[in-house]
Design an enzyme around this catalytic site. Structure first.
Site, PDB file in Angstrom:
ATOM      1  N   TYR A 120       0.813  -1.214   0.000  1.00 44.17           N
ATOM      2  CA  TYR A 120       0.000   0.000   0.000  1.00 44.17           C
ATOM      3  C   TYR A 120       0.850   1.269   0.000  1.00 44.17           C
ATOM      4  O   TYR A 120       0.346   2.358  -0.292  1.00 44.17           O
ATOM      5  CB  TYR A 120      -0.930   0.024   1.208  1.00 44.17           C
ATOM      6  CG  TYR A 120      -2.033  -1.018   1.182  1.00 44.17           C
ATOM      7  CD1 TYR A 120      -2.297  -1.763   0.042  1.00 44.17           C
ATOM      8  CD2 TYR A 120      -2.803  -1.261   2.299  1.00 44.17           C
ATOM      9  CE1 TYR A 120      -3.299  -2.709   0.017  1.00 44.17           C
ATOM     10  CE2 TYR A 120      -3.819  -2.212   2.284  1.00 44.17           C
ATOM     11  CZ  TYR A 120      -4.056  -2.934   1.148  1.00 44.17           C
ATOM     12  OH  TYR A 120      -5.053  -3.874   1.132  1.00 44.17           O
ATOM     13  N   LYS A 131       3.292 -15.654   2.223  1.00 46.28           N
ATOM     14  CA  LYS A 131       3.211 -16.356   0.936  1.00 46.28           C
ATOM     15  C   LYS A 131       4.639 -16.710   0.518  1.00 46.28           C
ATOM     16  O   LYS A 131       5.126 -16.371  -0.569  1.00 46.28           O
ATOM     17  CB  LYS A 131       2.515 -15.467  -0.105  1.00 46.28           C
ATOM     18  CG  LYS A 131       2.161 -16.195  -1.409  1.00 46.28           C
ATOM     19  CD  LYS A 131       1.161 -17.311  -1.215  1.00 46.28           C
ATOM     20  CE  LYS A 131       0.788 -17.937  -2.569  1.00 46.28           C
ATOM     21  NZ  LYS A 131      -0.043 -19.148  -2.411  1.00 46.28           N
ATOM     22  N   ASP A 137      -3.195 -18.287   1.581  1.00 46.69           N
ATOM     23  CA  ASP A 137      -4.370 -18.925   0.993  1.00 46.69           C
ATOM     24  C   ASP A 137      -4.912 -20.019   1.905  1.00 46.69           C
ATOM     25  O   ASP A 137      -6.128 -20.184   2.052  1.00 46.69           O
ATOM     26  CB  ASP A 137      -4.069 -19.465  -0.405  1.00 46.69           C
ATOM     27  CG  ASP A 137      -2.689 -20.086  -0.527  1.00 46.69           C
ATOM     28  OD1 ASP A 137      -1.909 -20.054   0.439  1.00 46.69           O
ATOM     29  OD2 ASP A 137      -2.381 -20.609  -1.617  1.00 46.69           O
ATOM     30  N   ASP A 156      -5.385  -6.932   5.819  1.00 48.07           N
ATOM     31  CA  ASP A 156      -6.585  -6.215   5.389  1.00 48.07           C
ATOM     32  C   ASP A 156      -7.646  -7.207   4.933  1.00 48.07           C
ATOM     33  O   ASP A 156      -8.822  -7.145   5.328  1.00 48.07           O
ATOM     34  CB  ASP A 156      -6.207  -5.268   4.254  1.00 48.07           C
ATOM     35  CG  ASP A 156      -7.310  -4.291   3.895  1.00 48.07           C
ATOM     36  OD1 ASP A 156      -8.354  -4.298   4.564  1.00 48.07           O
ATOM     37  OD2 ASP A 156      -7.119  -3.525   2.942  1.00 48.07           O
ATOM     38  N   ASP A 206     -11.179  -8.753   7.243  1.00 45.69           N
ATOM     39  CA  ASP A 206     -12.538  -8.588   6.725  1.00 45.69           C
ATOM     40  C   ASP A 206     -13.232  -9.941   6.592  1.00 45.69           C
ATOM     41  O   ASP A 206     -14.429 -10.071   6.869  1.00 45.69           O
ATOM     42  CB  ASP A 206     -12.509  -7.883   5.369  1.00 45.69           C
ATOM     43  CG  ASP A 206     -12.454  -6.371   5.512  1.00 45.69           C
ATOM     44  OD1 ASP A 206     -12.112  -5.900   6.607  1.00 45.69           O
ATOM     45  OD2 ASP A 206     -12.736  -5.666   4.536  1.00 45.69           O
TER      46      ASP A 206
END
Length: 365
Positions: free
Chosen positions: A141, A191, A223, A247, A251
């Site tokens: 970001y 990852k 994942d 993030d 959620d």
């Protein structure tokens, strides 16, 4: 205790849930003999409309001069077509960077009274109590370059995932410290089978884990973590991960509680004011209709009282009140079942305040 609080209502339902939070803070101040002084400032879309920037300098100034910051929500359809640097969300990212809020705490607790509101089976979510730590001021970001490019064979785009080792170390250490006072397990999410940044992340987590022999460390690919959160969320205690993964996962984890409107968050620095906000968005479709669920924002107030001010009893008073109103069957539209009475934002806030007032009166007597 006297504290200065900067209030950033923001966009959409932000002003409504922020008003609810301030009402609760006022009651806490009255009942426990504190004084909270509020300064209001603009961030996000409303700041763009007035100042032509999502993060005015004055907003940064008053936030840095405060003891804590309360944020409603940012964004909305109105500003969707603006260029990236002018979008409301850049204001949110900017204030996090300005205040060096690297440590984002997102607790996920499944209320038994809301088990029917989740799309998952009751036996899967009952007893869920986990904490997601999201690194907040670096990663993809914030990395540069982040741009569109015109190349010989057409348009291209690049975003950069950038981390310093020190930035990974400080958030991972926080995860181990918090796990020590919980159930002593850290799940580091990465990852590492694809990304070099994740391989460094995994190396750092392993190194720091050696300093905490009393805390179990496991590594999990993002994942798989996304799948495990739905399959068996009770296996997790403290999850720590980089900015974008955190993030997304937090959620997803909101559905363990039945609604995004139930999850609070705290963003903390090493030294300076923290920022407290619900993780839900600005919900422009219901803005101004007194329909928003204020409980995530009110729970963020509890986190402010605990983490910024060290007021454990007051924080528990707010948290217990939220749990009580849910146990009593009070619901806003997002968590109500068909046929149940739906409360407005104002009515739900009043129910919380009634419980706080009643409980404090019992304690005093």
């Amino acid at each position: 205790m006297k504290k200065k609080i900067t209030v950033l209502p923001g966009d959409g339902i932000g002003p409504e849930v922020t008003k609810a939070a301030v009402s609760v803070l006022d009651v806490i101040a009255e009942k426990y003999n504190h004084e909270f002084e509020y300064t209001y400032a603009k961030l996000g879309g409303v700041a763009i409309d007035e100042y032509n920037t999502p993060l005015p300098e004055e907003t940064v100034k008053v936030c840095k001069e405060s003891d804590s910051v309360l944020l409603g929500a940012v964004g909305g359809y109105k500003w969707d077509n603006l260029p990236g640097h002018m979008r409301p969300e850049r204001g949110l990212l900017g204030i996090r960077k300005e205040l060096e809020l690297f440590n984002n705490l997102r607790p996920v607790v499944a209320f038994s009274s809301l088990s029917d509101s989740s799309t998952l089976k009751k036996e899967v979510i009952d007893g869920v109590d986990l904490l997601i730590l999201r690194e907040l001021t670096s990663g993809i970001y914030f990395g540069q370059p982040s741009e569109r490019r015109q190349e010989a064979d057409g348009e291209a785009v690049v975003d950069t995932l950038y981390y310093k080792r020190s930035e990974i170390e400080r958030i991972v250490k926080q995860a181990f410290e918090l796990a020590r006072v919980r159930r002593k397990k850290v799940t580091s999410v990465d990852k590492a089978n694809v990304l070099e940044s994740s391989r460094v992340w995994r190396e750092v987590a392993t190194e720091i884990g050696k300093d905490y022999p009393d805390v179990e460390l496991e590594h999990m690919l993002v994942d798989n973590a996304a799948m495990q959160l739905i399959r068996d969320p009770k296996q997790f205690d403290v999850m720590v991960t980089e900015n974008m993964f955190g993030d997304i996962l937090s959620d997803e984890a909101s559905m363990l509680t039945g609604s995004l409107g139930m999850l609070p968050s705290a963003s903390l620095s090493s030294d300076g004011p923290g920022l407290f906000e619900p993780i839900h968005g600005s919900a422009p479709d219901i803005a101004g209709q007194n329909k928003a669920n204020p409980l995530a924002m009110i729970s963020s107030v509890a986190m402010m009282l605990k983490y910024s001010f060290g007021l454990q009893e007051e924080a528990e008073s707010v948290g217990n009140a939220v749990n009580t109103v849910l146990e009593q069957g009070h619901r806003t539209g997002d968590i109500a079942k068909p046929g149940e009475k739906v409360l407005t934002t104002t009515e739900m806030t009043e129910k919380v305040i009634e419980v706080i007032t009643s409980n404090v009166a019992k304690t005093v007597s």
